[in-house]
Motif scaffolding. Structure first.
Motif, PDB file in Angstrom:
ATOM      1  N   LEU A  65       0.836  -1.201   0.000  1.00 24.61           N
ATOM      2  CA  LEU A  65       0.000   0.000   0.000  1.00 24.61           C
ATOM      3  C   LEU A  65       0.874   1.255   0.000  1.00 24.61           C
ATOM      4  N   SER A  66       1.971   1.195   0.727  1.00 27.99           N
ATOM      5  CA  SER A  66       2.909   2.319   0.747  1.00 27.99           C
ATOM      6  C   SER A  66       3.497   2.544  -0.648  1.00 27.99           C
ATOM      7  N   GLU A  67       3.837   1.466  -1.334  1.00 21.59           N
ATOM      8  CA  GLU A  67       4.360   1.596  -2.700  1.00 21.59           C
ATOM      9  C   GLU A  67       3.300   2.162  -3.651  1.00 21.59           C
ATOM     10  N   ILE A  68       2.071   1.700  -3.500  1.00 17.59           N
ATOM     11  CA  ILE A  68       0.976   2.206  -4.332  1.00 17.59           C
ATOM     12  C   ILE A  68       0.810   3.705  -4.099  1.00 17.59           C
ATOM     13  N   ASP A  69       0.820   4.110  -2.840  1.00 13.33           N
ATOM     14  CA  ASP A  69       0.671   5.534  -2.514  1.00 13.33           C
ATOM     15  C   ASP A  69       1.811   6.365  -3.093  1.00 13.33           C
ATOM     16  N   GLN A  70       3.029   5.855  -3.024  1.00 14.27           N
ATOM     17  CA  GLN A  70       4.174   6.575  -3.587  1.00 14.27           C
ATOM     18  C   GLN A  70       4.019   6.755  -5.091  1.00 14.27           C
ATOM     19  N   GLU A  71       3.610   5.683  -5.777  1.00 19.02           N
ATOM     20  CA  GLU A  71       3.439   5.764  -7.228  1.00 19.02           C
ATOM     21  C   GLU A  71       2.278   6.691  -7.596  1.00 19.02           C
ATOM     22  N   ALA A  72       1.195   6.607  -6.839  1.00 14.15           N
ATOM     23  CA  ALA A  72       0.053   7.494  -7.100  1.00 14.15           C
ATOM     24  C   ALA A  72       0.458   8.955  -6.891  1.00 14.15           C
ATOM     25  N   ASP A  73       1.192   9.232  -5.826  1.00 12.17           N
ATOM     26  CA  ASP A  73       1.678  10.595  -5.579  1.00 12.17           C
ATOM     27  C   ASP A  73       2.605  11.059  -6.692  1.00 12.17           C
ATOM     28  N   ARG A  74       3.458  10.158  -7.170  1.00 12.54           N
ATOM     29  CA  ARG A  74       4.420  10.509  -8.212  1.00 12.54           C
ATOM     30  C   ARG A  74       3.724  10.977  -9.483  1.00 12.54           C
ATOM     31  N   ILE A  75       2.620  10.308  -9.837  1.00 13.28           N
ATOM     32  CA  ILE A  75       1.935  10.701 -11.075  1.00 13.28           C
ATOM     33  C   ILE A  75       0.757  11.635 -10.821  1.00 13.28           C
ATOM     34  N   GLY A  76       0.499  11.947  -9.552  1.00 13.23           N
ATOM     35  CA  GLY A  76      -0.501  12.964  -9.217  1.00 13.23           C
ATOM     36  C   GLY A  76      -1.942  12.506  -9.275  1.00 13.23           C
ATOM     37  N   VAL A  77      -2.186  11.268  -8.859  1.00  8.94           N
ATOM     38  CA  VAL A  77      -3.558  10.767  -8.821  1.00  8.94           C
ATOM     39  C   VAL A  77      -3.839  10.189  -7.438  1.00  8.94           C
ATOM     40  N   THR A  78      -5.101   9.906  -7.186  1.00  9.12           N
ATOM     41  CA  THR A  78      -5.456   9.291  -5.913  1.00  9.12           C
ATOM     42  C   THR A  78      -5.101   7.807  -5.931  1.00  9.12           C
ATOM     43  N   ARG A  79      -5.047   7.225  -4.761  1.00  7.16           N
ATOM     44  CA  ARG A  79      -4.798   5.793  -4.635  1.00  7.16           C
ATOM     45  C   ARG A  79      -5.831   4.999  -5.433  1.00  7.16           C
ATOM     46  N   GLN A  80      -7.087   5.338  -5.260  1.00 10.93           N
ATOM     47  CA  GLN A  80      -8.154   4.616  -5.936  1.00 10.93           C
ATOM     48  C   GLN A  80      -8.019   4.726  -7.455  1.00 10.93           C
ATOM     49  N   SER A  81      -7.719   5.910  -7.948  1.00 11.36           N
ATOM     50  CA  SER A  81      -7.549   6.101  -9.389  1.00 11.36           C
ATOM     51  C   SER A  81      -6.387   5.276  -9.915  1.00 11.36           C
ATOM     52  N   TRP A  82      -5.297   5.265  -9.175  1.00 14.05           N
ATOM     53  CA  TRP A  82      -4.131   4.494  -9.596  1.00 14.05           C
ATOM     54  C   TRP A  82      -4.459   3.007  -9.660  1.00 14.05           C
ATOM     55  N   ILE A  83      -5.138   2.484  -8.656  1.00 15.80           N
ATOM     56  CA  ILE A  83      -5.496   1.060  -8.636  1.00 15.80           C
ATOM     57  C   ILE A  83      -6.409   0.734  -9.814  1.00 15.80           C
ATOM     58  N   LYS A  84      -7.423   1.560 -10.065  1.00  9.59           N
ATOM     59  CA  LYS A  84      -8.330   1.301 -11.187  1.00  9.59           C
ATOM     60  C   LYS A  84      -7.595   1.383 -12.516  1.00  9.59           C
ATOM     61  N   PHE A  85      -6.685   2.334 -12.650  1.00  4.35           N
ATOM     62  CA  PHE A  85      -5.923   2.476 -13.880  1.00  4.35           C
ATOM     63  C   PHE A  85      -5.070   1.237 -14.139  1.00  4.35           C
ATOM     64  N   VAL A  86      -4.366   0.790 -13.126  1.00  5.09           N
ATOM     65  CA  VAL A  86      -3.488  -0.378 -13.284  1.00  5.09           C
ATOM     66  C   VAL A  86      -4.303  -1.632 -13.592  1.00  5.09           C
ATOM     67  N   LEU A  87      -5.422  -1.795 -12.917  1.00  2.00           N
ATOM     68  CA  LEU A  87      -6.271  -2.953 -13.198  1.00  2.00           C
ATOM     69  C   LEU A  87      -6.810  -2.911 -14.629  1.00  2.00           C
ATOM     70  N   ALA A  88      -7.283  -1.757 -15.065  1.00  2.91           N
ATOM     71  CA  ALA A  88      -7.810  -1.630 -16.427  1.00  2.91           C
ATOM     72  C   ALA A  88      -6.717  -1.895 -17.457  1.00  2.91           C
ATOM     73  N   GLU A  89      -5.529  -1.363 -17.203  1.00  2.00           N
ATOM     74  CA  GLU A  89      -4.404  -1.582 -18.117  1.00  2.00           C
ATOM     75  C   GLU A  89      -4.072  -3.070 -18.225  1.00  2.00           C
ATOM     76  N   ARG A  90      -4.038  -3.744 -17.103  1.00  8.50           N
ATOM     77  CA  ARG A  90      -3.727  -5.171 -17.085  1.00  8.50           C
ATOM     78  C   ARG A  90      -4.812  -5.981 -17.795  1.00  8.50           C
ATOM     79  N   LEU A  91      -6.070  -5.662 -17.555  1.00 12.04           N
ATOM     80  CA  LEU A  91      -7.154  -6.378 -18.221  1.00 12.04           C
ATOM     81  C   LEU A  91      -7.127  -6.140 -19.725  1.00 12.04           C
ATOM     82  N   HIS A  92      -6.777  -4.937 -20.129  1.00 11.31           N
ATOM     83  CA  HIS A  92      -6.700  -4.612 -21.552  1.00 11.31           C
ATOM     84  C   HIS A  92      -5.594  -5.438 -22.228  1.00 11.31           C
ATOM     85  N   ARG A  93      -4.456  -5.564 -21.560  1.00 12.50           N
ATOM     86  CA  ARG A  93      -3.351  -6.360 -22.111  1.00 12.50           C
ATOM     87  C   ARG A  93      -3.708  -7.833 -22.193  1.00 12.50           C
ATOM     88  N   ALA A  94      -4.529  -8.305 -21.252  1.00 14.12           N
ATOM     89  CA  ALA A  94      -4.887  -9.721 -21.209  1.00 14.12           C
ATOM     90  C   ALA A  94      -5.872 -10.103 -22.307  1.00 14.12           C
TER      91      ALA A  94
END
Length: 90
Positions: free
Chosen positions: A60-89
């Motif tokens: 969770l700490s890593e997720i928060d760091q990455e979300a802060d780095r790109i300027g989005v909320t934790r929830q937005s980052w998680i949804k983005f990563v999940l959508a990206e992964r599902l799209h690749r699959a």
């Protein structure tokens, strides 16, 4: 008050136009918002289901760091990563 088929009535009930007139106004770029009840608007395939996920604190700490780095909320980052992964699959 009954409406005629293929007509659209404004929210305030003061104006009723044909579907063809509605299309003409839309195509002309006129304001047609008076004919919409946005309180009932829905986005297809966008119904939300809340879920709970247990995530280890270090992750969770890593997720928060990455979300802060790109300027989005934790929830937005998680949804983005999940959508990206599902799209690749697919």
């Amino acid at each position: 008050m009954a409406t005629k088929p293929n007509t659209i009535t404004s929210r305030d009930g003061k104006e009723t136009i044909s579907a063809e007139e509605f299309d003409r106004r839309f195509d002309a770029g006129e304001d047609i918002s008076q004919f919409f009840d946005l309180s009932k608007a829905q986005r297809p395939a966008r119904n939300v289901q809340r879920v709970n996920v247990d995530i280890p604190k270090p992750m969770l700490s890593e997720i928060d760091q990455e979300a802060d780095r790109i300027g989005v909320t934790r929830q937005s980052w998680i949804k983005f990563v999940l959508a990206e992964r599902l799209h690749r699959a697919s």
